[in-house]
Design an enzyme around this catalytic site. Structure first.
Site, PDB file in Angstrom:
ATOM      1  N   GLU A 188      10.969  15.858 -33.079  1.00  6.99           N
ATOM      2  CA  GLU A 188      12.181  15.267 -33.662  1.00  6.99           C
ATOM      3  C   GLU A 188      12.051  13.736 -33.672  1.00  6.99           C
ATOM      4  O   GLU A 188      11.908  13.122 -32.607  1.00  6.99           O
ATOM      5  CB  GLU A 188      13.414  15.709 -32.858  1.00  6.99           C
ATOM      6  CG  GLU A 188      14.715  15.364 -33.549  1.00  6.99           C
ATOM      7  CD  GLU A 188      15.924  15.977 -32.833  1.00  6.99           C
ATOM      8  OE1 GLU A 188      15.837  17.119 -32.357  1.00  6.99           O
ATOM      9  OE2 GLU A 188      16.954  15.288 -32.770  1.00  6.99           O
ATOM     10  N   LYS A 234      22.089  20.057 -25.734  1.00  3.05           N
ATOM     11  CA  LYS A 234      20.871  20.125 -26.557  1.00  3.05           C
ATOM     12  C   LYS A 234      20.225  18.732 -26.598  1.00  3.05           C
ATOM     13  O   LYS A 234      19.010  18.578 -26.514  1.00  3.05           O
ATOM     14  CB  LYS A 234      21.218  20.614 -27.972  1.00  3.05           C
ATOM     15  CG  LYS A 234      20.034  20.865 -28.878  1.00  3.05           C
ATOM     16  CD  LYS A 234      19.560  19.638 -29.626  1.00  3.05           C
ATOM     17  CE  LYS A 234      18.374  19.962 -30.532  1.00  3.05           C
ATOM     18  NZ  LYS A 234      17.817  18.766 -31.158  1.00  3.05           N
ATOM     19  N   HIS A 274      19.040   8.348 -36.910  1.00  2.00           N
ATOM     20  CA  HIS A 274      18.289   9.546 -37.271  1.00  2.00           C
ATOM     21  C   HIS A 274      17.607   9.383 -38.613  1.00  2.00           C
ATOM     22  O   HIS A 274      16.428   9.630 -38.759  1.00  2.00           O
ATOM     23  CB  HIS A 274      19.272  10.725 -37.411  1.00  2.00           C
ATOM     24  CG  HIS A 274      19.280  11.605 -36.206  1.00  2.00           C
ATOM     25  ND1 HIS A 274      19.546  12.932 -36.276  1.00  2.00           N
ATOM     26  CD2 HIS A 274      19.067  11.338 -34.910  1.00  2.00           C
ATOM     27  CE1 HIS A 274      19.499  13.451 -35.074  1.00  2.00           C
ATOM     28  NE2 HIS A 274      19.224  12.504 -34.227  1.00  2.00           N
ATOM     29  N   ASP A 276       6.821  24.556 -17.773  1.00  4.49           N
ATOM     30  CA  ASP A 276       7.347  25.656 -18.587  1.00  4.49           C
ATOM     31  C   ASP A 276       8.758  25.309 -19.087  1.00  4.49           C
ATOM     32  O   ASP A 276       9.728  25.398 -18.324  1.00  4.49           O
ATOM     33  CB  ASP A 276       7.366  26.913 -17.698  1.00  4.49           C
ATOM     34  CG  ASP A 276       7.949  28.127 -18.386  1.00  4.49           C
ATOM     35  OD1 ASP A 276       8.555  27.986 -19.462  1.00  4.49           O
ATOM     36  OD2 ASP A 276       7.812  29.233 -17.830  1.00  4.49           O
TER      37      ASP A 276
HETATM   38  C1  MEV Z   1      20.332  15.845 -31.808  1.00  3.96           C
HETATM   39  O1  MEV Z   1      19.038  16.398 -31.630  1.00  3.96           O
HETATM   40  C2  MEV Z   1      21.048  15.730 -30.487  1.00  3.96           C
HETATM   41  C3  MEV Z   1      22.521  15.298 -30.568  1.00  3.96           C
HETATM   42  O2  MEV Z   1      23.220  16.130 -31.446  1.00  3.96           O
HETATM   43  C4  MEV Z   1      23.079  15.357 -29.180  1.00  3.96           C
HETATM   44  C5  MEV Z   1      24.577  15.138 -29.094  1.00  3.96           C
HETATM   45  O3  MEV Z   1      25.288  15.414 -30.055  1.00  3.96           O
HETATM   46  O4  MEV Z   1      25.016  14.733 -27.991  1.00  3.96           O
HETATM   47  C6  MEV Z   1      22.618  13.910 -31.135  1.00  3.96           C
END
Ligand code: MEV
Length: 424
Positions: free
Chosen positions: A81, A264, A377, A280
Site C-alpha cells: 500500500e 486496519k 493517499h 507470522d
Molecule cells: C487505510 O489503509 C487505513 C485507514 O483507513 C485507517 C483509518 O481509517 O484509521 C486510513
C-alpha cells in the site's frame, strides 16, 4: 548539521542503501543482499512450502524518524500500500522530541490441553495443581533445550468451558517461557509430552492439545506524547486537531464499523514489520483482533486523549513475535531486517512493532480529522498509476509529477499524460 537521512525519500534506492551502510545500520553483507535483490535459494523456498512454484516479490522500504525508548530506529516494512511507510515516518516525527516509550508486561505463551467428559471439574483442578511438579518435570524433559536457555513451563491454570447444552470441557493452560522464539513448535511439543500424563491424572477424553494464539500473557504497550505544535503550525490549531483525534479514538471504541477501519490502519504498520522480520502476520492479526474484543464488543485498539498541551496516545496488544527460529532462521532478508533493527531479543522486536502500530494510527487519525486521507493517499497512488499505464524508467517520475498537479487522478488521465510525454 543536517541529518544523513534528510530528504531520504527523494534519494535513489542505491543512495538510500549507501547511507544506511555508511551510518552502520546495514552490515556490508546485508547491504549486498538488499542492493542485489537476492531471491531465496531455490532449495530453501522448496523446503519452506509445499508445491512451490516461484517467489512473490513485494516492495520493502524503511520508516524513518523513530525514537523508541530513547534509541533511533530505522524500521523495515514490507507492504504494497503506497501511503503506509510515508504516513508512518510522518507520524513518528510528530512524536519527537521524546519519541515512543514502550513496556513489556509479560512474555509467556499459552498452550491448551482441552479435555471432554471430565465429570468433576473441581477435583480435576485440584489434581492438576497438586501435580504441578511432575507436570513441569515432564514438560522440561520433553523440551530440554528451552529449559537450558532459561525458559520452559512456568505455571498452569485450569478452566471450565461450557455452553448452554449438556456439553462442557475442562481445559488446562500451560504457560511457557519460549525465550526468543515465536514458540509454536516448543509449546506443541511440550503439550504432546504432557497430555498423556494429564489423562492418567484425570478421568476424561482428550479433544485436542495446541498452542493458543490469544497471547494474553504476552502483552506489550507503546505510548507517546505529541506536542500540539507537532500537529499544526499554531498551538490553537494543534489543540483542535488533538481534540478531534481524541474524539476519533473514542468513536472507534463505540462503533465496530469504524473500529475495524481504525484497527486496519494500525495493522497496516504492524503486519508490514511482522512480515519484514519473518514472523507470522496471521497469528499476530488473530490475537490483536481478539484482544480488541475483550470487553465484549470489537473496539478501536488505541486510546488518544489530551493532557495540558499534549496529545497522549497508547496502544497495548498481545505480541508473541520471535527473533530466532522458524522461518526467521531461513529467510536471509528477515535476518538482515533484524540486524537493521538492532533487536537484542524478541521483546525488543515486539516493542518496535507496537510503536509502529501506534504511529500508523496517529498518521491516519491526524489526516482523517484534518485534510482527509485522500490527499496523501492519492499523491502516493500517482506512481502506481503511472506504472499501471506502462510508464518505464524516468517516465514514471514524470507521469507521477504531472498526475499530482492534475485536478483529477485516474488511469485515463495517466495514460493521456504518458502519451503526451512520448510525443515530445
Ligand atoms: C487505510 O489503509 C487505513 C485507514 O483507513 C485507517 C483509518 O481509517 O484509521 C486510513
Amino acid at each position: 548539521m543536517t541529518s544523513p537521512f534528510y530528504k531520504f525519500y527523494k534519494k535513489s534506492r542505491e543512495e538510500r542503501l549507501a547511507i544506511l551502510l555508511k551510518e552502520h545500520y546495514l552490515t556490508p553483507n546485508d547491504y549486498d543482499l538488499f542492493l542485489n535483490n537476492k531471491l531465496l535459494d531455490d532449495d530453501v523456498a522448496n523446503a519452506l512450502i509445499e508445491n512451490q512454484l516461484t517467489q512473490f516479490p513485494l516492495p520493502m522500504g524503511v520508516a524513518m524518524n523513530f525514537i523508541i525508548d530513547g534509541e533511533k530506529k530505522v524500521i523495515p516494512m514490507v507492504v504494497e500500500e503506497p501511503s503506509v511507510i510515508a504516513a508512518c515516518s510522518h507520524a513518528a516525527k510528530m512524536t519527537l522530541p521524546d519519541g515512543i516509550t514502550t513496556k513489556v508486561h509479560s512474555r509467556q505463551i499459552i498452550g491448551q490441553i482441552i479435555l471432554k467428559d471430565v465429570v468433576d471439574h473441581k477435583e480435576a483442578s485440584q489434581m492438576i495443581d497438586s501435580h504441578f511438579r511432575e507436570i513441569k518435570e515432564i514438560a522440561d524433559n520433553t523440551h530440554p533445550s528451552i529449559v537450558a536457555r532459561g525458559g520452559g513451563l512456568k505455571k498452569i491454570k485450569t478452566r471450565s468451558i461450557s455452553d448452554t447444552s449438556e456439553q462442557n470441557f475442562f481445559t488446562i493452560h500451560l504457560f511457557v517461557d519460549v525465550q526468543n522464539a515465536m514458540g509454536a513448535n516448543i509449546i506443541n511439543t511440550i503439550l504432546e509430552g504432557v497430555t498423556p500424563f494429564v489423562l492418567e491424572l484425570i478421568q476424561g477424553a482428550s479433544l485436542m492439545s495446541i498452542l493458543s494464539n490469544y497471547n494474553t500473557d504476552c502483552l506489550v504497550s507503546a505510548s507517546c506524547k505529541v506536542p500540539f505544535l507537532q500537529l499544526a503550525p499554531s498551538v490553537e490549531q494543534g489543540k483542535l486537531i488533538a481534540e478531534k483525534i481524541a474524539e476519533a479514538s473514542l468513536y472507534a471504541k463505540l462503533d465496530p464499523y469504524r473500529a475495524v477501519t481504525h484497527n486496519k490502519g494500525i495493522m497496516n504498520g504492524i503486519d508490514s514489520v511482522v512480515i519484514a522480520t519473518g514472523n507470522d502476520p496471521r497469528a499476530v492479526s488473530a490475537a490483536s483482533h481478539a484482544y480488541a474484543s475483550r470487553h465484549g464488543q470489537y473496539e478501536g485498539m488505541t486510546n488518544w486523549y489530551v493532557v495540558e498541551d499534549h496529545l497522549i496516545g497508547e496502544l497495548t496488544l498481545p505480541m508473541a513475535v520471535g527473533s530466532v527460529g522458524g522461518a526467521i532462521s531461513v529467510l536471509p532478508m528477515a535476518k538482515a531486517n533484524l540486524d537493521l533493527l538492532e533487536v537484542r531479543d524478541a521483546t525488543d522486536l515486539a516493542r518496535i512493532i507496537l510503536s509502529v502500530g501506534l504511529a500508523q494510527n496517529l498518521a491516519a487519525l491526524k489526516a482523517l480529522v484534518s485534510v482527509g486521507i485522500q490527499k496523501g493517499h492519492m499523491s502516493l497512488h500517482a506512481s502506481s498509476l503511472a506504472i499501471q499505464v506502462g510508464a518505464k524508467g524516468e517516465e514514471i517520475e514524470e507521469v507521477t509529477k504531472a498526475l499530482r498537479r492534475a485536478p483529477k487522478m485516474n488511469t485515463q488521465i495517466a495514460k493521456h499524460i504518458l502519451n503526451k510525454l512520448r510525443e515530445k
